[in-house]
Design an enzyme around this catalytic site. Structure first.
Site, PDB file in Angstrom:
ATOM      1  N   ARG A 173       0.812  -1.225   0.000  1.00 25.50           N
ATOM      2  CA  ARG A 173       0.000   0.000   0.000  1.00 25.50           C
ATOM      3  C   ARG A 173       0.852   1.285   0.000  1.00 25.50           C
ATOM      4  O   ARG A 173       0.443   2.299  -0.553  1.00 25.50           O
ATOM      5  CB  ARG A 173      -0.934  -0.043   1.228  1.00 25.50           C
ATOM      6  CG  ARG A 173      -1.947   1.097   1.295  1.00 25.50           C
ATOM      7  CD  ARG A 173      -2.935   0.837   2.423  1.00 25.50           C
ATOM      8  NE  ARG A 173      -3.608   2.054   2.860  1.00 25.50           N
ATOM      9  CZ  ARG A 173      -4.808   2.447   2.417  1.00 25.50           C
ATOM     10  NH1 ARG A 173      -5.451   1.722   1.537  1.00 25.50           N
ATOM     11  NH2 ARG A 173      -5.360   3.560   2.858  1.00 25.50           N
ATOM     12  N   ILE A 222      -7.346   7.762  -1.382  1.00 26.67           N
ATOM     13  CA  ILE A 222      -7.281   6.290  -1.346  1.00 26.67           C
ATOM     14  C   ILE A 222      -8.106   5.911  -0.114  1.00 26.67           C
ATOM     15  O   ILE A 222      -7.967   6.521   0.954  1.00 26.67           O
ATOM     16  CB  ILE A 222      -5.813   5.792  -1.258  1.00 26.67           C
ATOM     17  CG1 ILE A 222      -5.727   4.268  -1.146  1.00 26.67           C
ATOM     18  CG2 ILE A 222      -5.053   6.408  -0.108  1.00 26.67           C
ATOM     19  CD1 ILE A 222      -4.270   3.728  -1.210  1.00 26.67           C
ATOM     20  N   SER A 223      -9.009   4.944  -0.256  1.00 30.54           N
ATOM     21  CA  SER A 223      -9.910   4.605   0.845  1.00 30.54           C
ATOM     22  C   SER A 223      -9.156   4.003   2.033  1.00 30.54           C
ATOM     23  O   SER A 223      -8.072   3.437   1.883  1.00 30.54           O
ATOM     24  CB  SER A 223     -10.961   3.591   0.373  1.00 30.54           C
ATOM     25  OG  SER A 223     -11.605   4.044  -0.781  1.00 30.54           O
ATOM     26  N   GLN A 224      -9.808   4.089   3.197  1.00 31.08           N
ATOM     27  CA  GLN A 224      -9.302   3.442   4.420  1.00 31.08           C
ATOM     28  C   GLN A 224      -9.161   1.930   4.143  1.00 31.08           C
ATOM     29  O   GLN A 224     -10.040   1.353   3.482  1.00 31.08           O
ATOM     30  CB  GLN A 224     -10.359   3.712   5.494  1.00 31.08           C
ATOM     31  CG  GLN A 224     -10.107   3.092   6.833  1.00 31.08           C
ATOM     32  CD  GLN A 224     -11.375   3.173   7.690  1.00 31.08           C
ATOM     33  OE1 GLN A 224     -12.461   3.516   7.202  1.00 31.08           O
ATOM     34  NE2 GLN A 224     -11.230   2.840   8.945  1.00 31.08           N
TER      35      GLN A 224
END
Ligand code: SAH
Length: 233
Positions: A54, A80-82
């Protein structure tokens, strides 16, 4: 002698853990405390999230925050999502090796990479051309030959490759785009945040059964808005 031992040991380590990098333990902790402990049990998803680096999907200044329990800016006003949301949305669409997926909102490419670890092919569309180009290059460099990125408005889906077993929309739409429902395969699953931008939205799961759409409210989420390109309105 000691130097030789260290060299041999590190070669063996690299060989045994090819994904090992300086963020490996942060990544494993992310999966344990944010994903697994919160009830995600699909081992393929846990494995994929232990693998996908990530920190390589976020801007350099956020590298040290990449495994935190929150979304991060990726430029152009997008995020960017959790990690948990990525895991959750991946779990509800029931991915497996035989499935073909469509994602609307490539962003950094992280969700596409997690999905691509599990499914056959991921088609992904991003409306910000710079993000589409950056993510396409990033994913290619990482060796994801089963992810196909396109720049454009995802409202109309991707007819040429439909129907899709899985559709993941990662931007909040005020209503569910009709073309996406049409491009969902029989028994296909579509997950989408629905609601006004700037507020919380409902995360909705739609399943196509005997040609009919079954709808289920899952939880509330907060996503960046689903945009429309002017020439397609
Ligand atoms: N899945 C992404 C998160 C992306 S945030 C990740 O893993 O990083 C949502 C993204 O949707 C943004 O990049 C935004 O530009 C994009 N987007 C918004 N409306 C869109 C549309 N109509 N078609 C395609 N992409 C869209």
């Amino acid at each position: 002698m000691r130097v030789l031992f260290i060299i041999i040991f590190s070669m063996m380590w690299e060989y045994s853990f090819p994904q090992a990098d300086k963020y490996t333990s942060a990544r494993n902790e992310m999966v344990e405390y944010q994903i697994s402990d919160r009830g995600i049990t699909n081992s393929e998803i846990l494995k994929a999230m232990r693998k996908v680096p990530r920190h390589l999907f976020v801007p350099k200044e956020y590298t040290n925050d990449a495994y935190g329990d929150y979304p991060l800016p990726i430029g152009y006003g997008q995020t960017i999502s959790q990690p948990y949301i990525v895991a959750y949305m991946t779990e509800v669409v029931k991915p497996n090796k035989k499935k073909k997926a469509l994602e609307i909102g490539t962003g950094s490419g992280y969700q596409a990479a997690v999905l691509a670890e599990i499914v056959d092919t991921v088609y992904t569309i991003e409306i910000v051309p710079e993000l589409a180009a950056e993510s396409e290059a990033r994913l290619k460099k990482m060796g994801y030959s089963n992810i196909i990125v396109k720049a454009g408005d995802g409202y109309n889906g991707w007819t040429g490759h439909s129907p899709f077993d899985i559709i993941i929309v990662t931007a909040a739409a005020e209503e569910i785009p009709r073309p996406l429902l049409d491009q969902l395969a029989e028994n296909g699953r579509l997950v989408i945040p629905v609601g006004q931008a700037g507020a919380v939205q409902d995360l909705i799961l739609l399943v196509k059964k005997n040609g009919k759409i079954e709808k289920k409210h899952l939880t509330v989420v907060r996503f960046v808005p689903f945009k429309r390109s002017k020439n397609q309105l």
